[in-house]
Design a protein around this motif. Structure first.
Motif, PDB file in Angstrom:
ATOM      1  N   GLY A  36      -5.933  46.079 -47.447  1.00  0.00           N
ATOM      2  CA  GLY A  36      -4.848  46.463 -48.349  1.00  0.00           C
ATOM      3  C   GLY A  36      -4.703  47.966 -48.455  1.00  0.00           C
ATOM      4  N   GLN A  37      -5.827  48.645 -48.613  1.00  0.00           N
ATOM      5  CA  GLN A  37      -5.804  50.106 -48.704  1.00  0.00           C
ATOM      6  C   GLN A  37      -5.259  50.714 -47.418  1.00  0.00           C
ATOM      7  OE1 GLN A  37      -9.199  53.544 -48.920  1.00  0.00           O
ATOM      8  NE2 GLN A  37      -9.440  51.815 -50.304  1.00  0.00           N
ATOM      9  N   ALA A  38      -5.710  50.204 -46.265  1.00  0.00           N
ATOM     10  CA  ALA A  38      -5.223  50.712 -44.987  1.00  0.00           C
ATOM     11  C   ALA A  38      -3.745  50.398 -44.798  1.00  0.00           C
ATOM     12  CB  ALA A  38      -6.045  50.107 -43.846  1.00  0.00           C
ATOM     13  N   SER A  39      -3.319  49.210 -45.241  1.00  0.00           N
ATOM     14  CA  SER A  39      -1.907  48.835 -45.124  1.00  0.00           C
ATOM     15  C   SER A  39      -1.033  49.717 -45.996  1.00  0.00           C
ATOM     16  CB  SER A  39      -1.723  47.362 -45.513  1.00  0.00           C
ATOM     17  OG  SER A  39      -2.459  46.511 -44.666  1.00  0.00           O
ATOM     18  N   GLY A  40      -1.513  50.005 -47.211  1.00  0.00           N
ATOM     19  CA  GLY A  40      -0.758  50.901 -48.087  1.00  0.00           C
ATOM     20  C   GLY A  40      -0.641  52.291 -47.503  1.00  0.00           C
ATOM     21  N   THR A  41      -1.725  52.776 -46.900  1.00  0.00           N
ATOM     22  CA  THR A  41      -1.695  54.102 -46.275  1.00  0.00           C
ATOM     23  C   THR A  41      -0.726  54.122 -45.102  1.00  0.00           C
ATOM     24  OG1 THR A  41      -4.008  54.419 -46.878  1.00  0.00           O
ATOM     25  CG2 THR A  41      -3.107  55.896 -45.212  1.00  0.00           C
ATOM     26  N   GLN A  42      -0.786  53.066 -44.277  1.00  0.00           N
ATOM     27  CA  GLN A  42       0.092  53.009 -43.116  1.00  0.00           C
ATOM     28  C   GLN A  42       1.552  52.908 -43.540  1.00  0.00           C
ATOM     29  OE1 GLN A  42       2.008  50.466 -41.558  1.00  0.00           O
ATOM     30  NE2 GLN A  42       2.080  51.260 -39.477  1.00  0.00           N
ATOM     31  N   SER A  43       1.837  52.115 -44.554  1.00  0.00           N
ATOM     32  CA  SER A  43       3.208  51.989 -45.053  1.00  0.00           C
ATOM     33  C   SER A  43       3.697  53.303 -45.646  1.00  0.00           C
ATOM     34  CB  SER A  43       3.286  50.876 -46.108  1.00  0.00           C
ATOM     35  OG  SER A  43       2.940  49.617 -45.564  1.00  0.00           O
ATOM     36  N   THR A  44       2.812  54.022 -46.339  1.00  0.00           N
ATOM     37  CA  THR A  44       3.182  55.319 -46.900  1.00  0.00           C
ATOM     38  C   THR A  44       3.490  56.320 -45.799  1.00  0.00           C
ATOM     39  OG1 THR A  44       1.783  54.928 -48.843  1.00  0.00           O
ATOM     40  CG2 THR A  44       2.430  57.200 -48.404  1.00  0.00           C
ATOM     41  N   ALA A  45       2.674  56.332 -44.738  1.00  0.00           N
ATOM     42  CA  ALA A  45       2.921  57.242 -43.614  1.00  0.00           C
ATOM     43  C   ALA A  45       4.290  56.970 -42.998  1.00  0.00           C
ATOM     44  CB  ALA A  45       1.824  57.094 -42.562  1.00  0.00           C
ATOM     45  N   ARG A  46       4.617  55.706 -42.837  1.00  0.00           N
ATOM     46  CA  ARG A  46       5.932  55.355 -42.274  1.00  0.00           C
ATOM     47  C   ARG A  46       7.054  55.758 -43.222  1.00  0.00           C
ATOM     48  NH1 ARG A  46       6.512  52.464 -37.811  1.00  0.00           N
ATOM     49  NH2 ARG A  46       4.720  51.391 -36.880  1.00  0.00           N
ATOM     50  N   GLN A  47       6.836  55.548 -44.527  1.00  0.00           N
ATOM     51  CA  GLN A  47       7.884  55.891 -45.493  1.00  0.00           C
ATOM     52  C   GLN A  47       8.114  57.391 -45.536  1.00  0.00           C
ATOM     53  OE1 GLN A  47       9.424  53.347 -46.867  1.00  0.00           O
ATOM     54  NE2 GLN A  47      10.916  54.581 -47.974  1.00  0.00           N
ATOM     55  N   VAL A  48       7.031  58.158 -45.486  1.00  0.00           N
ATOM     56  CA  VAL A  48       7.171  59.615 -45.455  1.00  0.00           C
ATOM     57  C   VAL A  48       7.880  60.047 -44.170  1.00  0.00           C
ATOM     58  CG1 VAL A  48       5.896  61.791 -45.289  1.00  0.00           C
ATOM     59  CG2 VAL A  48       5.217  60.066 -46.968  1.00  0.00           C
ATOM     60  N   GLY A  49       7.507  59.430 -43.049  1.00  0.00           N
ATOM     61  CA  GLY A  49       8.174  59.737 -41.786  1.00  0.00           C
ATOM     62  C   GLY A  49       9.652  59.408 -41.831  1.00  0.00           C
ATOM     63  N   SER A  50       9.977  58.268 -42.420  1.00  0.00           N
ATOM     64  CA  SER A  50      11.383  57.874 -42.546  1.00  0.00           C
ATOM     65  C   SER A  50      12.155  58.856 -43.417  1.00  0.00           C
ATOM     66  CB  SER A  50      11.472  56.458 -43.138  1.00  0.00           C
ATOM     67  OG  SER A  50      12.806  56.078 -43.352  1.00  0.00           O
ATOM     68  N   ALA A  51      11.565  59.246 -44.558  1.00  0.00           N
ATOM     69  CA  ALA A  51      12.226  60.217 -45.441  1.00  0.00           C
ATOM     70  C   ALA A  51      12.390  61.565 -44.751  1.00  0.00           C
ATOM     71  CB  ALA A  51      11.420  60.381 -46.726  1.00  0.00           C
ATOM     72  N   LEU A  52      11.371  61.967 -43.994  1.00  0.00           N
ATOM     73  CA  LEU A  52      11.459  63.222 -43.258  1.00  0.00           C
ATOM     74  C   LEU A  52      12.546  63.149 -42.194  1.00  0.00           C
ATOM     75  CD1 LEU A  52      10.258  66.034 -42.820  1.00  0.00           C
ATOM     76  CD2 LEU A  52       8.576  64.995 -41.275  1.00  0.00           C
ATOM     77  N   GLY A  53      12.645  62.000 -41.520  1.00  0.00           N
ATOM     78  CA  GLY A  53      13.676  61.823 -40.506  1.00  0.00           C
ATOM     79  C   GLY A  53      15.068  61.880 -41.097  1.00  0.00           C
ATOM     80  N   ILE A  54      15.247  61.218 -42.248  1.00  0.00           N
ATOM     81  CA  ILE A  54      16.547  61.239 -42.905  1.00  0.00           C
ATOM     82  C   ILE A  54      16.895  62.660 -43.343  1.00  0.00           C
ATOM     83  CG2 ILE A  54      17.793  60.482 -44.974  1.00  0.00           C
ATOM     84  CD1 ILE A  54      16.309  57.796 -44.688  1.00  0.00           C
ATOM     85  N   ALA A  55      15.889  63.384 -43.857  1.00  0.00           N
ATOM     86  CA  ALA A  55      16.136  64.760 -44.291  1.00  0.00           C
ATOM     87  C   ALA A  55      16.538  65.649 -43.116  1.00  0.00           C
ATOM     88  CB  ALA A  55      14.886  65.319 -44.967  1.00  0.00           C
ATOM     89  N   ILE A  56      15.791  65.553 -42.017  1.00  0.00           N
ATOM     90  CA  ILE A  56      16.066  66.427 -40.877  1.00  0.00           C
ATOM     91  C   ILE A  56      17.363  66.032 -40.170  1.00  0.00           C
ATOM     92  CG2 ILE A  56      15.247  67.159 -38.609  1.00  0.00           C
ATOM     93  CD1 ILE A  56      12.404  66.963 -39.683  1.00  0.00           C
ATOM     94  N   LEU A  57      17.491  64.743 -39.855  1.00  0.00           N
ATOM     95  CA  LEU A  57      18.685  64.311 -39.126  1.00  0.00           C
ATOM     96  C   LEU A  57      19.927  64.395 -39.990  1.00  0.00           C
ATOM     97  CD1 LEU A  57      17.360  61.316 -37.002  1.00  0.00           C
ATOM     98  CD2 LEU A  57      17.471  63.738 -36.461  1.00  0.00           C
ATOM     99  N   GLY A  58      19.770  64.178 -41.310  1.00  0.00           N
ATOM    100  CA  GLY A  58      20.909  64.358 -42.205  1.00  0.00           C
ATOM    101  C   GLY A  58      21.366  65.809 -42.218  1.00  0.00           C
ATOM    102  N   THR A  59      20.391  66.721 -42.225  1.00  0.00           N
ATOM    103  CA  THR A  59      20.737  68.141 -42.182  1.00  0.00           C
ATOM    104  C   THR A  59      21.412  68.494 -40.858  1.00  0.00           C
ATOM    105  OG1 THR A  59      18.892  68.701 -43.650  1.00  0.00           O
ATOM    106  CG2 THR A  59      19.805  70.482 -42.310  1.00  0.00           C
ATOM    107  N   VAL A  60      20.890  67.959 -39.751  1.00  0.00           N
ATOM    108  CA  VAL A  60      21.505  68.208 -38.440  1.00  0.00           C
ATOM    109  C   VAL A  60      22.938  67.688 -38.422  1.00  0.00           C
ATOM    110  CG1 VAL A  60      21.446  67.543 -35.995  1.00  0.00           C
ATOM    111  CG2 VAL A  60      19.338  68.222 -37.163  1.00  0.00           C
ATOM    112  N   LEU A  61      23.128  66.462 -38.924  1.00  0.00           N
ATOM    113  CA  LEU A  61      24.454  65.846 -38.912  1.00  0.00           C
ATOM    114  C   LEU A  61      25.467  66.650 -39.724  1.00  0.00           C
ATOM    115  CD1 LEU A  61      26.536  63.538 -38.544  1.00  0.00           C
ATOM    116  CD2 LEU A  61      25.401  62.351 -40.443  1.00  0.00           C
ATOM    117  N   PHE A  62      25.138  66.900 -40.993  1.00  0.00           N
ATOM    118  CA  PHE A  62      26.125  67.508 -41.882  1.00  0.00           C
ATOM    119  C   PHE A  62      26.296  69.005 -41.619  1.00  0.00           C
ATOM    120  CE2 PHE A  62      24.732  63.731 -44.351  1.00  0.00           C
ATOM    121  CZ  PHE A  62      25.959  63.084 -44.366  1.00  0.00           C
TER     122      PHE A  62
END
Length: 560
Positions: free
Chosen positions: A431-457
């Motif tokens: 559970g702890q490892a799954s939560g960490t892995q899910s958090t890493a993906r969520q942070v990556g997704s948020a970072l991607g949206i931030a960067i690609l959103g900035t590139v787009l707009f």
């Protein structure tokens, strides 16, 4: 099994432990996987379904622009902040129990959202939905990690990962259909029926799984992890709104307004960094004292977990950032409806689900790391291909093959990379490892949206401004047009196109937004290339050093 090996792999206080669950459940276990996949679908669809329902919500509830932002992002913020906390808690109290509680809470808050008479109540409901979703996602992942071994493991992770990839594309389709044919309220109301099936199915087919050792909770570590995760994701999500350094929009709370010329985002990033450092130091201190912590430093000593999470973060940055740009371009540039956009993006979901069958077959012949790399190559081809064909007059038929290839790659890479990250993790820490892995993906997704959103707009605004300068549009009028187009995410283009006098401006805006979307696609492909290179740290994908508990479990499974 000898008495000695039994004591190592199955704690005597956990008769329903993950190791026991990993063997002998036969058909019931696969029915349980379907139930787990439904639970994943519930929260993934809800995170994307809201985007196409926003115009109807604004019309019915009179929500202002700030309210719209919080309707969309309150769920994501709470969800990301609590993933690690609930992942660790699931190890203590039971992963199935936490899954069921999360689904029930998610369903009840969905009903509240569907019946919301005001925007404030809708936002509050979305916050509670985020809590329920944070209970569900790491629970599903840790149940899969605890329940499957050997060749079945590749198939189970393929189904889990393809569900995430596919449902990210199905959400807009379902949301568009429900909103268009019925009401935006049904985009939330439908969750109650799915939740009932999940709860019944969980008790019938998903065995309970938890750490047999009675580890004490770590409330200080939990609080620090929430502060670190929430502040980091908030800064990434809101950076473009408030300004990455100089303030571009001042936050308000009642009559109070953010002072000064420096944006709040740098301060929030500072809080995140302090929170991360404090969380790590607290965990080390607890470990030295022999106490359980919210995050076990033992996990970071596992190369596949450590390196795999870094790779997953980078891959998520490229994978899901492009999902932000495509629906905007399809609807506001090409003029497709929300339902038509969902149908086009369905090719992505079909590709993702098709990959699950191939991943299961390849699991007997190729290592998970090799499958991850094949998937990432397919993603790069798909996203780069989209960048090549995107234009202001692109026919939808040109998009479908590349969306399918991209979805196919997501179905391979997302699932098997998750399996690689967790393969050496002791079941007691699933559970702890799954939560960490899910958090890493969520942070990556948020970072991607931030960067690609900035590139787009940013690129769309700059290109549109240059085009208007070429037409001799006065500076003040030019800035007003650019702001209208960018701030509305391109929705203002239709208004310009409807008036003959401003029709040329609409054409310039379509061309600029198409170029911005192309740049975002190529940027996403570049990040996926970096993610592919990051998988080199995972080695060849052959047998690696195993944790003692998991090694013994796999031996017993093989004997069975």
């Amino acid at each position: 099994m000898s008495r000695r090996s039994q004591s190592r792999s199955v704690p005597p206080t956990a008769p329903a432990s993950a190791e026991a669950n990993a063997t002998g459940h036969g058909r019931r276990r696969w029915v349980g996987l379907v139930v787990i996949s439904l639970a994943v679908s519930l929260i993934i669809v809800d995170s994307t379904i809201i985007n196409v329902a926003i115009p109807s919500i604004v019309k019915d509830l009179g929500v202002d622009s700030t309210g719209v932002q919080w309707v969309q992002e309150s769920y994501t913020l709470v969800f990301a902040a609590l993933l690690l906390v609930f992942g660790t808690l699931g190890d203590r109290v039971g992963r199935r129990r936490l899954l069921v509680l999360g689904v029930v809470l998610f369903a009840l808050s969905s009903v509240a959202a569907a019946l919301a008479p005001t925007g404030d109540i809708l936002i509050a409901s979305r916050l509670v939905q985020g809590v329920g979703g944070a209970m569900v996602l790491p629970s599903t992942l840790s149940l899969v990690n605890a329940g499957f071994r050997g060749s079945e493991r590749a198939i189970a992770f393929a189904v889990w990962g393809s569900t995430i990839g596919g449902m990210s594309a199905v959400g807009p389709l379902l949301g568009g259909w429900l909103t268009t044919s019925f009401s935006w309220r049904w985009a939330f109301g439908v969750n109650i029926f799915v939740a009932l099936v999940i709860v019944v199915g969980a008790f019938a087919a998903v065995p309970e799984s938890k750490d047999g050792m009675r580890r004490p909770l770590d409330p200080v570590g939990a609080a620090l992890s929430v502060v670190a995760s929430a502040s980091l994701v908030f800064a990434l999500i809101e950076g473009r709104t408030y300004g990455w350094w100089a303030v571009s929009h001042r936050p308000r709370i009642g009559s109070w307004e953010w002072p000064g010329d420096v944006s709040p985002i740098p301060f929030v990033f500072a809080v995140a960094l302090v929170g991360i450092a404090a969380c790590a130091l607290w965990a080390v201190r607890r470990e030295r004292l022999g106490r359980a912590s919210m995050f076990s430093a033992e996990l970071l000593r596992i190369p596949s977990f450590r390196n795999g999470n870094l790779a997953a973060l980078v891959v998520s940055l490229g994978e899901f950032g492009i999902i932000l740009a495509l629906p905007i371009w399809l609807q506001n540039v090409l003029g497709f409806s929300a339902l038509d956009t969902g149908l086009i993006l369905l090719a992505l979901a079909i590709g993702s689900f098709a990959a699950s069958g191939l991943a299961g077959a390849l699991g007997h012949r190729a290592s998970p790391v090799v499958i991850v790399r094949v998937g990432l190559v397919a993603e790069i081809v798909g996203v780069a291909g989209l960048g090549v064909v995107i234009g202001p007059d692109t026919p939808w038929g040109l998009l479908v093959p590349f969306l399918f290839i991209y979805g196919f790659g997501v179905g391979l890479a997302t699932a098997q990379l998750t399996g690689v990250v967790l393969k050496d993790v002791p079941v007691a820490l699933s559970g702890q490892a799954s939560g960490t892995q899910s958090t890493a993906r969520q942070v990556g997704s948020a970072l991607g949206i931030a960067i690609l959103g900035t590139v787009l707009f940013s690129s769309a605004g700059g290109l549109l401004g240059s085009s208007l300068d070429g037409r001799g549009v006065p500076a003040g009028q030019r800035d007003s047009i650019v702001s209208a187009v960018v701030d509305s995410s391109g929705a203002a283009i239709a208004g310009f196109a409807a008036t003959p006098a401003t029709a040329p401006v609409a054409q310039d805006a379509k061309a600029a937004f198409s170029e911005g979307t192309r740049y975002a696609a190529f940027s996403a492909a570049s990040f996926l290339v970096v993610g592919l290179l990051a998988t080199l740290s995972l080695g060849s994908g052959g047998e690696r050093r195993r944790g003692p508990a998991q090694t013994e479990t796999e031996r017993e499974t093989a004997r069975a």
